[in-house]
Design an enzyme around this catalytic site. Structure first.
Site, mmCIF file in Angstrom:
data_model
loop_
_atom_site.group_PDB
_atom_site.id
_atom_site.type_symbol
_atom_site.label_atom_id
_atom_site.label_comp_id
_atom_site.label_asym_id
_atom_site.label_seq_id
_atom_site.Cartn_x
_atom_site.Cartn_y
_atom_site.Cartn_z
ATOM 1 N N LYS A 198 -5.518 -11.801 -5.739
ATOM 2 C CA LYS A 198 -6.546 -11.879 -4.907
ATOM 3 C C LYS A 198 -7.601 -11.233 -5.288
ATOM 4 O O LYS A 198 -7.585 -9.955 -5.530
ATOM 5 C CB LYS A 198 -5.948 -11.780 -3.377
ATOM 6 C CG LYS A 198 -6.782 -11.766 -2.183
ATOM 7 C CD LYS A 198 -6.300 -11.307 -1.091
ATOM 8 C CE LYS A 198 -6.466 -9.759 -0.735
ATOM 9 N NZ LYS A 198 -7.869 -9.357 -0.131
ATOM 10 N N LYS A 245 -11.618 -5.677 -2.589
ATOM 11 C CA LYS A 245 -12.553 -4.499 -2.829
ATOM 12 C C LYS A 245 -11.818 -3.712 -3.575
ATOM 13 O O LYS A 245 -12.749 -2.928 -4.417
ATOM 14 C CB LYS A 245 -12.922 -4.203 -1.269
ATOM 15 C CG LYS A 245 -13.934 -4.996 -0.614
ATOM 16 C CD LYS A 245 -14.256 -4.080 0.655
ATOM 17 C CE LYS A 245 -13.959 -4.988 1.969
ATOM 18 N NZ LYS A 245 -12.814 -4.301 2.846
ATOM 19 N N LYS A 305 0.794 -1.293 0.012
ATOM 20 C CA LYS A 305 -0.163 0.011 0.011
ATOM 21 C C LYS A 305 0.721 1.200 -0.049
ATOM 22 O O LYS A 305 0.426 2.358 -0.774
ATOM 23 C CB LYS A 305 -0.951 -0.108 1.214
ATOM 24 C CG LYS A 305 -1.898 -1.048 1.066
ATOM 25 C CD LYS A 305 -3.532 -0.827 1.378
ATOM 26 C CE LYS A 305 -4.282 -1.978 1.010
ATOM 27 N NZ LYS A 305 -5.578 -2.272 1.570
HETATM 28 P P1 ATP Z 1 -9.058 -4.072 0.458
HETATM 29 O O1 ATP Z 1 -9.027 -4.370 -1.123
HETATM 30 O O2 ATP Z 1 -9.923 -2.932 1.106
HETATM 31 O O3 ATP Z 1 -7.989 -4.583 1.307
HETATM 32 P P2 ATP Z 1 -10.322 -6.884 0.841
HETATM 33 O O4 ATP Z 1 -11.164 -7.146 -0.187
HETATM 34 O O5 ATP Z 1 -8.895 -7.256 0.895
HETATM 35 O O6 ATP Z 1 -10.168 -5.163 0.962
HETATM 36 P P3 ATP Z 1 -10.715 -6.950 3.564
HETATM 37 O O7 ATP Z 1 -11.529 -6.144 4.293
HETATM 38 O O8 ATP Z 1 -9.074 -6.584 3.688
HETATM 39 O O9 ATP Z 1 -10.876 -7.237 1.974
HETATM 40 O O10 ATP Z 1 -10.932 -8.314 4.266
HETATM 41 C C1 ATP Z 1 -11.969 -8.737 5.049
HETATM 42 C C2 ATP Z 1 -11.752 -10.294 5.084
HETATM 43 O O11 ATP Z 1 -12.053 -10.983 3.974
HETATM 44 C C3 ATP Z 1 -10.443 -10.676 5.745
HETATM 45 O O12 ATP Z 1 -10.641 -11.828 6.690
HETATM 46 C C4 ATP Z 1 -9.596 -11.219 4.600
HETATM 47 O O13 ATP Z 1 -8.610 -12.106 4.917
HETATM 48 C C5 ATP Z 1 -10.845 -11.781 3.881
HETATM 49 N N1 ATP Z 1 -10.752 -11.754 2.469
HETATM 50 C C6 ATP Z 1 -10.294 -10.657 1.843
HETATM 51 N N2 ATP Z 1 -10.227 -10.967 0.354
HETATM 52 C C7 ATP Z 1 -10.391 -12.238 0.209
HETATM 53 C C8 ATP Z 1 -10.114 -13.363 -0.813
HETATM 54 N N3 ATP Z 1 -9.833 -13.006 -1.935
HETATM 55 N N4 ATP Z 1 -10.233 -14.524 -0.503
HETATM 56 C C9 ATP Z 1 -10.434 -15.056 0.780
HETATM 57 N N5 ATP Z 1 -10.658 -14.252 1.885
HETATM 58 C C10 ATP Z 1 -10.426 -12.897 1.584
#
Ligand code: ATP
Ligand code: LTN
Length: 348
Positions: free
Chosen positions: A214, A217, A133
């Site tokens: 991965k 969001k 980041k």
């Molecule tokens: P950002 O893009 O804002 O970092 P994110 O999509 O990575 O968001 P988080 O809010 O960081 O999502 O994650 C919330 C929960 O969902 C955490 O426990 C994270 O490990 C899980 N998670 C996020 N993305 C994935 C994924 N692609 N597969 C499995 N678990 C996920």
């Protein structure tokens, strides 16, 4: 699905009697619409294991401030409520589990300060999330670096034993253990060491438009084919899944499929709860179009009741506010007890 489907690494030290239910805490940043990866990797694990633990689930809105350029106050407020409503819609029972917004419990940033003081800079600088980041931003605030101290505070205030998260978060649970250990060493035994609770299959859902990254969001905000949001309508869900990137071929065995197909198979496995052998038999020699159609149907069917509950929750006047106020009260009662203990130990 039972706990046997999740990986349980080393347990923290037993803190009281054998019969005491262990404590689970997890959180999600309200940085956008929750997607299928969040559901499969985190929320569904919370729901499946809910009755075995004392649970706390928090909307980590203070964490969302670590990239202040991305914050819009009205949006953050809206997203925070949406995430809390989705916890309930996905199956978290607000009577059984405590659902709250992080900023409603001031003990979180308070303990984060104390833990930050105990955290060597080198540990923070090594965090993958920080490195990624900070590389994407022109200016970074110290909050982005100190992010793990706040996450450690979220977890340690409740003396959580387990933290159910997707695979990308395991480094954050490791540093939480290190911070807890360092605090215990410096000031006296206070915190048990938490362990991640991660799905054996489905802990890292990949992007539909690019199975090498991965599902996330932030990426989903600019790339419509990347993710399925939990609130997407059936047409959108079908479109995104039918366009999922797969190489040519027809291999549908888990161990041999290329990443894009493996991602679809794993999603099918988690959502259908069918054994791998049955899934491989079902899709053998049928082509990827069939797999995609079946998966799209399954995702639509899985999300339909969640979306219906979400609508009920968000249209019933006052329901969510009442529930979040109650959650904040229940969480604060526990957090304040731990904070008092910490203040006593450090002498403030
Ligand atoms: P950002 O893009 O804002 O970092 P994110 O999509 O990575 O968001 P988080 O809010 O960081 O999502 O994650 C919330 C929960 O969902 C955490 O426990 C994270 O490990 C899980 N998670 C996020 N993305 C994935 C994924 N692609 N597969 C499995 N678990 C996920
Ligand atoms: N850092 C996590 C969100 C988060 C969290 C937590 C997860 C904040 N506090 C406490 C588990 C426990 C993320 O970005 N997914």
């Amino acid at each position: 699905m039972t706990l046997s489907d999740a990986v349980l690494p080393a347990k923290g030290p037993a803190s009281s009697t054998e019969t005491r239910k262990k404590t689970v805490l997890s959180g999600v940043q309200p940085t956008g619409s929750l997607h299928l990866g969040n559901y499969v990797g985190a929320l569904s694990v919370w729901v499946e294991n809910q009755s075995q633990y004392n649970n706390l689930f928090c909307v980590a809105n203070l964490h969302a401030l670590t990239i202040p350029e991305a914050v819009n106050a009205a949006e953050l407020r809206h997203n925070s409520r949406q995430v809390a409503a989705l916890f309930i819609a996905a199956g978290i029972d607000p009577e059984e589990s405590i659902i709250f917004i992080q900023s409603d419990v001031p003990a979180h940033p308070y303990l984060a300060w104390i833990l930050g003081c105990c955290t060597p800079l080198g540990w923070l600088e090594r965090m993958t999330q920080y490195k990624t980041k900070s590389a994407q931003a022109e200016t970074i605030g110290s909050g982005l670096l100190n992010y793990p101290a706040l996450q450690a505070a979220d977890i340690l205030l409740y003396k959580a034993d387990f933290v159910p998260v997707g695979e990308d978060q395991t480094q954050h649970i490791e540093i939480t253990r290190d911070i807890a250990q360092r605090f215990n060493h410096l000031f006296g035994e206070c915190f048990p060491l938490p362990a991640p609770l991660t799905r054996a299959s489905g802990a890292r859902v990949m992007g539909f438009d690019d199975p090498t990254v991965k599902m996330s969001k932030s990426i989903a905000e600019t790339r419509p084919g990347h993710a399925v949001s939990l609130l997407d309508d059936p047409d959108t869900i079908r479109k995104v899944i039918m366009r999922a990137v797969t190489d040519p071929g027809n291999e549908t065995r888990f161990d041999y499929a290329q990443p894009g197909v493996k991602n679809l198979l794993v999603l099918y496995e988690v959502l259908s709860k069918e054994p791998r052998a049955a899934i491989e038999e079902k899709f053998a020699g049928k082509g990827y179009g069939f797999l995609k159609r079946e998966l799209a149907d399954l995702v639509i069917e899985t999300l339909k009741p969640i979306q219906e509950r979400y609508r009920q929750i968000t249209t019933e006047p006052g329901y969510l506010d009442r529930l979040l106020a109650e959650g904040a009260g229940r969480a604060s009662a526990i957090a304040e007890r731990t904070l008092a203990e910490v203040r006593q130990l450090v002498g403030v």
